[in-house]
Design an enzyme around this catalytic site. Structure first.
Site, PDB file in Angstrom:
ATOM      1  CE  LYS A  21       0.794   1.503   4.394  1.00 27.29           C
ATOM      2  NZ  LYS A  21       1.608   2.671   4.711  1.00 27.29           N
ATOM      3  N   PRO A 113       9.705  -4.400  -0.356  1.00 32.73           N
ATOM      4  CG  PRO A 113      10.838  -2.542  -1.193  1.00 32.73           C
ATOM      5  CD  PRO A 113       9.594  -3.353  -1.386  1.00 32.73           C
ATOM      6  CB  ALA A 116       9.688  -0.191   2.658  1.00 29.19           C
ATOM      7  N   GLY A 117       7.404   1.337   4.831  1.00 30.75           N
ATOM      8  CA  GLY A 117       6.226   2.215   4.748  1.00 30.75           C
ATOM      9  C   GLY A 117       5.236   1.728   3.707  1.00 30.75           C
ATOM     10  CG  LEU A 118       6.202   0.314   0.287  1.00 31.18           C
ATOM     11  CD1 LEU A 118       7.185  -0.416  -0.649  1.00 31.18           C
ATOM     12  CD2 LEU A 118       5.310   1.249  -0.523  1.00 31.18           C
ATOM     13  CB  ALA A 119       1.414  -1.879   4.874  1.00 32.73           C
ATOM     14  N   GLY A 120       4.087  -4.180   3.807  1.00 25.63           N
ATOM     15  CA  GLY A 120       4.225  -5.543   3.284  1.00 25.63           C
ATOM     16  C   GLY A 120       3.920  -6.598   4.345  1.00 25.63           C
ATOM     17  CB  SER A 122       0.201  -4.858   7.569  1.00 28.57           C
ATOM     18  OG  SER A 122       0.924  -4.229   8.593  1.00 28.57           O
ATOM     19  CB  SER A 123       0.013  -6.760   2.631  1.00 32.72           C
ATOM     20  OG  SER A 123      -0.772  -7.205   1.563  1.00 32.72           O
ATOM     21  CG  ASP A 155      -0.464  -0.041   8.255  1.00 32.51           C
ATOM     22  OD1 ASP A 155      -1.235   0.908   8.473  1.00 32.51           O
ATOM     23  OD2 ASP A 155       0.754   0.100   8.046  1.00 32.51           O
TER      24      ASP A 155
HETATM   25  O1  C5P Z   1      -0.352  -1.807  15.110  1.00 35.31           O
HETATM   26  P1  C5P Z   1       1.077  -2.000  14.749  1.00 35.31           P
HETATM   27  O2  C5P Z   1       1.763  -3.011  15.620  1.00 35.31           O
HETATM   28  O3  C5P Z   1       1.310  -2.243  13.310  1.00 35.31           O
HETATM   29  O4  C5P Z   1       1.788  -0.614  15.020  1.00 35.31           O
HETATM   30  C1  C5P Z   1       3.176  -0.490  15.134  1.00 35.31           C
HETATM   31  C2  C5P Z   1       3.503   0.685  16.022  1.00 35.31           C
HETATM   32  O5  C5P Z   1       3.226   1.907  15.345  1.00 35.31           O
HETATM   33  C3  C5P Z   1       2.713   0.765  17.298  1.00 35.31           C
HETATM   34  O6  C5P Z   1       3.344   0.042  18.313  1.00 35.31           O
HETATM   35  C4  C5P Z   1       2.721   2.241  17.586  1.00 35.31           C
HETATM   36  O7  C5P Z   1       3.951   2.592  18.175  1.00 35.31           O
HETATM   37  C5  C5P Z   1       2.710   2.862  16.228  1.00 35.31           C
HETATM   38  N1  C5P Z   1       1.368   3.249  15.751  1.00 35.31           N
HETATM   39  C6  C5P Z   1       0.739   4.334  16.334  1.00 35.31           C
HETATM   40  N2  C5P Z   1      -0.492   4.714  15.905  1.00 35.31           N
HETATM   41  C7  C5P Z   1      -1.089   4.056  14.887  1.00 35.31           C
HETATM   42  C8  C5P Z   1      -0.459   2.960  14.272  1.00 35.31           C
HETATM   43  C9  C5P Z   1       0.773   2.580  14.723  1.00 35.31           C
HETATM   44  O8  C5P Z   1       1.285   4.950  17.263  1.00 35.31           O
HETATM   45  N3  C5P Z   1      -2.277   4.458  14.457  1.00 35.31           N
END
Ligand code: C5P
Length: 358
Positions: A21, A113, A116-120, A122-123, A155
């Site tokens: 994403k 990658p 990378a900010g692409l949520a791989g 999570s996907s 994500d």
């Molecule tokens: O939910 P996830 O484990 O993917 O999030 C990773 C980290 O990103 C969280 O532990 C939190 O530090 C931060 N995060 C946040 N607010 C969000 C999503 C993520 O602070 N809405």
């Protein structure tokens, strides 16, 4: 095995593509009591995707995972295994037998990658849960699927939307959005590109450039908490505006006209720069090379630029690769940046809003 309903009788593995994403906008509204942050973000899935398969193992086995491609780190920490375990737990009532749903062998081809900010990751988790449930022959209702996804990460629910979506809350409230509408003909809301102008035609596409520095999302949010943030609420306004336009369907030319506003609409950019200062000169060099707006996806370090077509994005990708090869564009990190042209995936069916008040 005499039970014809037994999932172990399934022929062949269950296969899923797990798309990357990009955040076209990302507004951070504030820190929540639970430590997460409330967001307002327009996210789009891409045809850049990991490939995942799961197969049922013999009784007594435990879940396994083999990974090729980009290295996601230790297998035991991988979200795919956690996702299968969580899916097994959520599947129990529907499964209805004394023994739990059987172990799975997962194979993952990582083309996105990592960090990378692409949520791989999570996907992959969303795809693994979906594939596991299909392998076991278990169907969860949409709310249960949403609860499972939200439990796996902020994500993850986005990947249930199957197309562009407005993501709010910590990532758990999502509203599917339309995408492009036809440039000609009646300018009404009944002509989204998903039907009239598929993404394979001249729909806007993205150039992705990911420097080889892994960025920790929690570290970026901590930097935001510590004050590395823009003031003024411009990202929030841009995000709300684009959400409204996408609800109705936007013309490709209008989306292109928004490129510079969208590229600036990421509230995590100052925080990502604080965590990885090398992003600042790299983005400047990329801007000079491309001569067009460059945005950051999520907490970075992937940069994106919007092009009128996939062909144009592919030409730009070649130009970036050439510049890297010639030493004119030097990314931070131990390897050259990852460079790709990617199509934006629009959905073909309309899922319900999830995690939102009706
Ligand atoms: O939910 P996830 O484990 O993917 O999030 C990773 C980290 O990103 C969280 O532990 C939190 O530090 C931060 N995060 C946040 N607010 C969000 C999503 C993520 O602070 N809405």
């Amino acid at each position: 095995m005499t039970d014809p309903q037994d999932p172990a009788r399934r022929l062949g593995p269950v296969v899923r593509l797990a798309p990357a994403k990009v955040n076209l906008t990302l507004a951070v509204l504030g820190l929540r009591p639970d430590g997460y942050h409330d967001l307002h973000s327009i996210m789009v899935p891409l045809d850049l995707a990991d490939w995942l398969s799961v197969s049922i193992l013999s009784p007594g086995a435990t879940d396994t995972l083999h990974v090729n491609g980009f290295d996601p780190g230790p297998v035991a920490d991988n979200l795919v295994l956690r996702s299968i375990e969580a899916a097994r737990r959520h599947a129990r009532p529907e499964w209805g037998r004394a023994e739990p749903p059987p172990a799975l062998a997962a194979r993952l081809e990582k083309r996105i990658p990592v960090a990378a900010g692409l949520a791989g990751g999570s996907s992959d988790a969303a795809a693994a849960a979906d594939a596991a449930l299909e392998a076991w022959g278990v169907e969860l209702d949409p709310e249960a699927r949403h609860r499972l996804a939200a439990e796996l990460g902020s994500d993850v629910p986005f990947f249930l939307a199957g197309g562009p979506a407005l993501v709010e809350g910590r990532g758990d409230r999502l509203a599917p959005l339309g995408w492009l509408r036809a440039a000609t003909g009646s300018p009404d809301r009944d002509a989204p590109a998903t039907r009239d102008a598929p993404a394979t035609r001249d729909a806007p596409a993205l150039l992705l450039v990911t420097p080889a520095v892994a960025i920790s999302t929690p570290a970026v949010f901590r930097a935001w908490d510590a004050g590395a943030r823009a003031s003024g609420g411009a990202a929030r306004m841009a995000s709300a505006h684009l959400a409204e336009e996408l609800r109705r369907g936007i013309r490709a030319a209008d989306l292109m006209a928004r490129a510079s506003v969208l590229a600036a609409a990421n509230d995590l950019a100052p925080a990502a720069n604080a965590v990885e200062p090398a992003l600042v000169p790299f983005k400047r060099a990329l801007l000079r090379l491309l001569g067009r707006p460059v945005g950051l996806s999520g907490s970075g370090p992937t940069f994106w630029a919007l092009y009128a077509s996939h062909a144009e994005a592919a030409v730009a990708a070649d130009r970036v690769r050439d510049a890297i090869g010639a030493g004119e564009l030097i990314g931070p990190g131990p390897r050259p940046p990852f460079v790709a042209a990617a199509r934006i995936l629009a959905r073909t069916t309309e899922p319900a809003n999830l995690g939102r008040e009706p």
